[in-house]
Design a protein around this motif. Structure first.
Motif, short mmCIF file in Angstrom:
data_model
loop_
_atom_site.label_atom_id
_atom_site.label_comp_id
_atom_site.label_asym_id
_atom_site.label_seq_id
_atom_site.Cartn_x
_atom_site.Cartn_y
_atom_site.Cartn_z
N MET A 1 0.76 -1.09 0.00
CA MET A 1 0.06 -0.05 0.08
C MET A 1 1.03 1.33 0.07
SD MET A 1 -2.75 1.42 2.76
CE MET A 1 -3.78 -0.16 2.64
N GLY A 2 0.68 1.83 -1.06
CA GLY A 2 1.51 3.36 -1.05
C GLY A 2 0.84 4.35 -0.48
N SER A 3 1.73 5.54 -0.31
CA SER A 3 1.06 6.67 0.17
C SER A 3 0.02 7.44 -0.62
CB SER A 3 2.10 7.71 0.38
OG SER A 3 2.84 8.35 -0.93
N HIS A 4 -0.12 7.09 -1.98
CA HIS A 4 -1.18 7.44 -2.51
C HIS A 4 -2.40 6.95 -2.09
CE1 HIS A 4 1.88 9.07 -5.12
NE2 HIS A 4 1.10 10.15 -5.53
N ASP A 5 -2.40 5.44 -1.79
CA ASP A 5 -3.38 4.63 -1.48
C ASP A 5 -4.23 5.43 -0.16
OD1 ASP A 5 -3.34 3.24 -3.67
OD2 ASP A 5 -2.11 1.54 -2.66
N ILE A 6 -3.20 5.48 0.89
CA ILE A 6 -3.57 6.07 2.30
C ILE A 6 -4.27 7.40 1.95
CG2 ILE A 6 -2.60 6.83 4.47
CD1 ILE A 6 -0.60 4.68 4.12
N ILE A 7 -3.77 8.01 1.31
CA ILE A 7 -4.36 9.46 0.74
C ILE A 7 -5.69 9.19 0.44
CG2 ILE A 7 -4.29 11.61 -0.44
CD1 ILE A 7 -1.04 11.37 0.01
N ALA A 8 -5.80 8.53 -0.53
CA ALA A 8 -7.25 8.34 -1.22
C ALA A 8 -8.01 7.66 -0.04
CB ALA A 8 -7.21 7.30 -2.34
N TRP A 9 -7.73 6.96 0.76
CA TRP A 9 -8.86 6.23 1.85
C TRP A 9 -9.00 7.43 2.73
CZ3 TRP A 9 -8.27 1.01 4.62
CH2 TRP A 9 -8.17 0.07 3.79
N LEU A 10 -8.01 8.40 3.07
CA LEU A 10 -8.44 9.40 3.91
C LEU A 10 -9.42 10.29 3.22
CD1 LEU A 10 -4.92 10.27 5.54
CD2 LEU A 10 -7.09 8.96 6.57
N ILE A 11 -9.21 10.49 1.99
CA ILE A 11 -10.16 11.74 1.26
C ILE A 11 -11.63 11.03 1.21
CG2 ILE A 11 -10.61 12.75 -0.87
CD1 ILE A 11 -7.47 12.96 -1.19
N ILE A 12 -11.53 9.86 0.77
CA ILE A 12 -13.01 9.13 0.51
C ILE A 12 -13.50 9.01 1.81
CG2 ILE A 12 -13.94 6.85 -0.03
CD1 ILE A 12 -11.85 6.64 -2.33
N GLY A 13 -12.77 8.66 3.00
CA GLY A 13 -13.33 8.46 4.28
C GLY A 13 -13.85 9.80 4.76
N ALA A 14 -13.15 10.88 4.59
CA ALA A 14 -13.61 12.11 4.98
C ALA A 14 -15.08 12.54 4.38
CB ALA A 14 -12.46 13.17 4.87
N VAL A 15 -14.93 12.39 2.98
CA VAL A 15 -15.87 12.90 2.29
C VAL A 15 -17.16 11.81 2.43
CG1 VAL A 15 -17.09 13.00 -0.22
CG2 VAL A 15 -14.88 13.73 0.30
N ALA A 16 -17.09 10.66 2.60
CA ALA A 16 -18.15 9.75 3.06
C ALA A 16 -18.75 10.11 4.51
CB ALA A 16 -17.83 8.36 2.75
N GLY A 17 -17.96 10.24 5.18
CA GLY A 17 -18.33 10.46 6.79
C GLY A 17 -18.98 11.68 6.78
N TRP A 18 -18.55 12.75 6.25
CA TRP A 18 -19.17 14.00 6.11
C TRP A 18 -20.46 13.85 5.51
CZ3 TRP A 18 -20.62 17.20 2.06
CH2 TRP A 18 -21.11 18.83 2.51
N LEU A 19 -20.59 13.48 4.48
CA LEU A 19 -21.90 13.13 3.81
C LEU A 19 -22.95 12.27 4.73
CD1 LEU A 19 -21.00 12.25 0.14
CD2 LEU A 19 -22.40 14.18 0.95
N ALA A 20 -22.51 11.30 5.24
CA ALA A 20 -23.37 10.43 6.14
C ALA A 20 -23.96 11.14 7.44
CB ALA A 20 -22.61 9.13 6.43
N GLY A 21 -22.88 11.99 7.95
CA GLY A 21 -23.27 12.95 9.05
C GLY A 21 -24.35 14.09 8.69
N LYS A 22 -24.19 14.49 7.27
CA LYS A 22 -25.10 15.57 6.93
C LYS A 22 -26.31 14.91 6.84
CE LYS A 22 -23.27 19.37 6.14
NZ LYS A 22 -23.65 20.86 6.77
N LEU A 23 -26.46 13.52 6.14
CA LEU A 23 -27.73 13.05 5.79
C LEU A 23 -28.41 12.43 6.98
CD1 LEU A 23 -26.62 11.06 2.66
CD2 LEU A 23 -28.23 13.11 2.85
#
Length: 84
Positions: A1-23
Motif C-alpha cells: 500500500m503506497g502513500s497515494h492509497d492511504i491519502i485516497a482512503w483518507l479523502i474518501i473516508g472524510a467525504v463519505a463520513g461528512w456526507l453520512a453525518g449530513k444525511l
C-alpha cells in the motif's frame, strides 16, 4: 500500500463520513471522526454490496457512494446501541 492509497482512503473516508453525518445527523462529526466513520463505512458498504451482488461501478464516485451508504448504516447501528 503506497502513500497515494492511504491519502485516497483518507479523502474518501472524510467525504463519505461528512456526507453520512449530513444525511443522518444534519451536520458532520468533525474531520477525524468523519474519516473514521467513512473508512469503516467503506468496509461495511463494500461487504454489503458483495453479499447482495450489487456493483456501483469503479472510481472515486462509486467508492464515495459505497462508503457513504456503509457509513449511514454504521451510524444507525451505533445509535441503536447508544440509546439502550
Amino acid at each position: 500500500m503506497g502513500s497515494h492509497d492511504i491519502i485516497a482512503w483518507l479523502i474518501i473516508g472524510a467525504v463519505a463520513g461528512w456526507l453520512a453525518g449530513k444525511l443522518v445527523k444534519g451536520s458532520g462529526f468533525g474531520l477525524l471522526v468523519d474519516i473514521i466513520v467513512g473508512i469503516v463505512g467503506a468496509f461495511i458498504g463494500g461487504w454489503l454490496a458483495g453479499v447482495l451482488g450489487i456493483s456501483l461501478g469503479v472510481g472515486w464516485i462509486a467508492s464515495i457512494i459505497t462508503a457513504t451508504i456503509g457509513a449511514i448504516i454504521l451510524i444507525f447501528i451505533v445509535r441503536l446501541f447508544k440509546r439502550t
